[in-house]
Design an enzyme around this catalytic site. Structure first.
Site, PDB file in Angstrom:
ATOM      1  N   HIS A 283       0.864  -1.190   0.000  1.00  0.00           N
ATOM      2  CA  HIS A 283       0.000   0.000   0.000  1.00  0.00           C
ATOM      3  C   HIS A 283       0.895   1.232   0.000  1.00  0.00           C
ATOM      4  CE1 HIS A 283      -3.527   2.488   0.909  1.00  0.00           C
ATOM      5  NE2 HIS A 283      -2.659   3.210   1.590  1.00  0.00           N
TER       6      HIS A 283
ATOM      7  N   SER B 222      -7.768   3.182   8.918  1.00  0.00           N
ATOM      8  CA  SER B 222      -8.332   3.068   7.577  1.00  0.00           C
ATOM      9  C   SER B 222      -7.506   2.108   6.707  1.00  0.00           C
ATOM     10  CB  SER B 222      -8.381   4.467   6.956  1.00  0.00           C
ATOM     11  OG  SER B 222      -8.702   4.404   5.610  1.00  0.00           O
TER      12      SER B 222
ATOM     13  N   ARG C 216     -14.397  11.914   7.225  1.00  0.00           N
ATOM     14  CA  ARG C 216     -13.077  12.523   7.484  1.00  0.00           C
ATOM     15  C   ARG C 216     -12.779  13.582   6.436  1.00  0.00           C
ATOM     16  NH1 ARG C 216      -9.113   7.891   7.138  1.00  0.00           N
ATOM     17  NH2 ARG C 216      -7.522   9.501   7.257  1.00  0.00           N
TER      18      ARG C 216
ATOM     19  N   LYS D 240      -8.383  -2.336   6.116  1.00  0.00           N
ATOM     20  CA  LYS D 240      -8.635  -2.873   4.769  1.00  0.00           C
ATOM     21  C   LYS D 240      -7.649  -3.993   4.447  1.00  0.00           C
ATOM     22  CE  LYS D 240      -8.693   1.230   2.876  1.00  0.00           C
ATOM     23  NZ  LYS D 240      -9.140   2.583   2.866  1.00  0.00           N
TER      24      LYS D 240
ATOM     25  N   ASP E 232     -15.209   1.660   7.165  1.00  0.00           N
ATOM     26  CA  ASP E 232     -14.173   2.578   6.662  1.00  0.00           C
ATOM     27  C   ASP E 232     -14.729   3.516   5.606  1.00  0.00           C
ATOM     28  OD1 ASP E 232     -11.381   3.550   6.324  1.00  0.00           O
ATOM     29  OD2 ASP E 232     -11.697   2.773   4.312  1.00  0.00           O
TER      30      ASP E 232
HETATM   31  N1  IUR Z   1      -5.684   5.698   2.072  1.00  0.00           N
HETATM   32  C1  IUR Z   1      -6.562   5.055   2.868  1.00  0.00           C
HETATM   33  O1  IUR Z   1      -7.002   3.958   2.542  1.00  0.00           O
HETATM   34  N2  IUR Z   1      -6.934   5.640   4.014  1.00  0.00           N
HETATM   35  C2  IUR Z   1      -6.480   6.844   4.410  1.00  0.00           C
HETATM   36  O2  IUR Z   1      -6.839   7.324   5.460  1.00  0.00           O
HETATM   37  C3  IUR Z   1      -5.553   7.487   3.565  1.00  0.00           C
HETATM   38  C4  IUR Z   1      -5.176   6.918   2.399  1.00  0.00           C
HETATM   39  I1  IUR Z   1      -4.827   9.341   4.067  1.00  0.00           I
END
Ligand code: IUR
Length: 456
Positions: free
Chosen positions: A88, A189, A174, A193, A167
């Site tokens: 990620h 967040s 947010r 995931k 989320d």
């Molecule tokens: N990507 C995500 O999946 N969540 C986040 O809070 C952010 C980037 I910043």
């Protein structure tokens, strides 16, 4: 720590956090379950997010919230013998790393169920890039993902409604309440995931610099440490790379143009910085899964898969499995380089000249991204349409000696002309000077190793 009272009301919960108290796991569960079920009002969610932004969370609270959000929907499970890995990135300009990385890892025998996002603000999204390819379908059911992993080894898909629904609610609020840049909320967040994907190993590319969410190394390191701690405690072997985001990654920025560059990388002739990032991130993942690798040998293994065409074959198979016709997939992955036979080319290409002779000392990724965003390559609100054909090819490299008047950038656009302001921003984005002022820096600054999940 506050009491474990199951009947606590939402306003009481918000007050606890607002007043700087540590929430218990049961209180965090009440909040997240309220978010998922819709029992808690949006205004209350916004207030709680702002209280968390202001008062921060302990590692225990962050972990409890991440676990609850992860369990707010389905979680994926895989055959035990699979090495399921993912990467990620916190978002960069020209960041097309996932496109060559997922198939390179699949060529090494890993399974990569990459769930990616769309671009928002100045950074592009992997799904948007892939949607430049006609027929590519990012929407795949869990059953289809399983089949593609079985047959090909990697896929790049969008999030389904059944995974981490809490989320999606929290992320949208947010964005609307200026609470995006909170370490516990970002951790929750991202890791919720990735935890729901049922991974064996995860590598995070945490960016710092003028075009990143965090501008300096110290703040990015704090986020990376929080992500690594939460990931490991949830049972996913997690490491993080801290990488610079001041100049664009590679020589292209946009959607279709980045797919072209990713294809070149998969053919073993990508730009050095992109290939370096792909091999470093992939190398860390291989090492985390298989202790017989050293970081260097694992990096070489990924580099080999890019050189010998095995990663390219996996990419071609992934394109077909995700809806691209066999003819288009095979043509894009053949020796030819006329990629725009298959992807839409913008109506206009405008090249800008270098103002003076000298060495390229800087190319401002943020300035470039802002201009492309205005030209239609990015979106301001989620759900907005974008123009996949808008982009830029950077025709010079950092440290390169250039002549006055030669072209340094080619902008692909559909508006009839660039505005005066856009010309001026682009002109300022390039800095030319004396070669002895050029200090080459590696894009990766540090690696944070997976820590012991049993450590407190
Ligand atoms: N990507 C995500 O999946 N969540 C986040 O809070 C952010 C980037 I910043």
């Amino acid at each position: 720590m506050s009491s474990n009272n199951n009947t606590i009301s939402f306003p009481e919960l918000i007050k606890l956090k607002r007043d700087g108290k540590q929430l218990s796991p049961a209180e965090i569960r009440t909040f997240v379950q309220g978010v998922t079920s819709g029992a808690i009002q949006e205004s209350q969610i916004g207030a709680m997010l702002m209280a968390i932004w202001q008062m921060n969370m302990t590692d225990e609270e962050t972990l409890a919230m991440t676990r609850e959000v992860m369990n707010s929907g389905d979680t994926l499970e895989w055959p035990k013998e699979w090495r399921v890995v993912d990467k990620h990135s916190t978002g960069g300009v020209g960041d097309k790393v996932s496109l060559p990385l997922a198939p390179a890892l699949a060529a090494c025998g890993c399974k990569v169920p990459m769930i990616s996002g769309r671009g928002l603000a100045h950074t592009g999204g992997t799904l948007d890039k892939l949607e430049s390819i006609p027929g590519f379908n990012v929407i795949q059911s869990v059953q289809q993902v399983k089949q593609i992993l079985q047959d090909v080894g990697c896929c790049i898909v969008g999030q389904t409604g059944s995974l981490v629904p809490a989320d999606s609610v929290l992320y949208a609020i947010r964005d609307a309440t200026s609470t995006v840049d909170s370490v516990p909320l970002i951790t929750c967040s991202i890791i919720s995931k990735k935890g729901a994907e049922g991974l064996s190993a995860l590598v995070l590319d945490v960016k710092f610099g003028r075009a990143a969410l965090y501008k300096d190394l110290d703040s990015a390191r704090k986020l990376a440490q929080s992500l690594v701690t939460a990931g490991n405690k949830l049972g996913v072997k997690t490491g993080a790379v801290l990488s610079r985001m001041d100049v664009p990654i590679g020589q292209s920025v946009g959607n279709a143009v980045e797919v072209c560059e990713a294809l070149e990388c998969l053919k073993g002739r990508g730009p050095e910085d992109l290939t370096e990032l792909v091999t470093i991130l992939g190398g860390h993942l291989l090492c985390m899964c298989d202790p017989s690798f050293t970081q260097e040998s694992a990096k070489m293994e990924i580099a080999l898969k890019l050189k010998n065409g095995e990663a390219l074959k996996k990419f071609q198979a992934m394109l077909e499995a995700q809806g691209v016709s066999a003819d288009v997939a095979s043509s894009l992955c053949s020796d030819e380089t006329d990629y725009f036979r298959h992807m839409r080319r913008a109506a206009h290409q405008t090249e800008l000249p270098v103002p003076d002779e000298g060495a390229v000392l800087d190319i401002d990724a943020m300035a470039l991204a802002e201009v492309l965003h205005k030209l239609g390559a990015g979106r301001t609100k989620s759900g907005e349409k974008i123009d996949h054909s808008v982009g830029a090819e950077i025709l010079v490299k950092m440290g390169q000696q250039v002549e006055k008047g030669e072209s340094w950038i080619r902008i692909h656009h559909n508006s009839p002309d660039l505005s005066k302001h856009q010309y001026s921003v682009l002109e300022k984005a390039l800095v030319i000077g004396s070669l002895n002022k050029y200090k080459p820096v590696s894009c990766v600054a540090e690696f944070i190793r997976p820590n012991n999940p049993n450590m407190s």
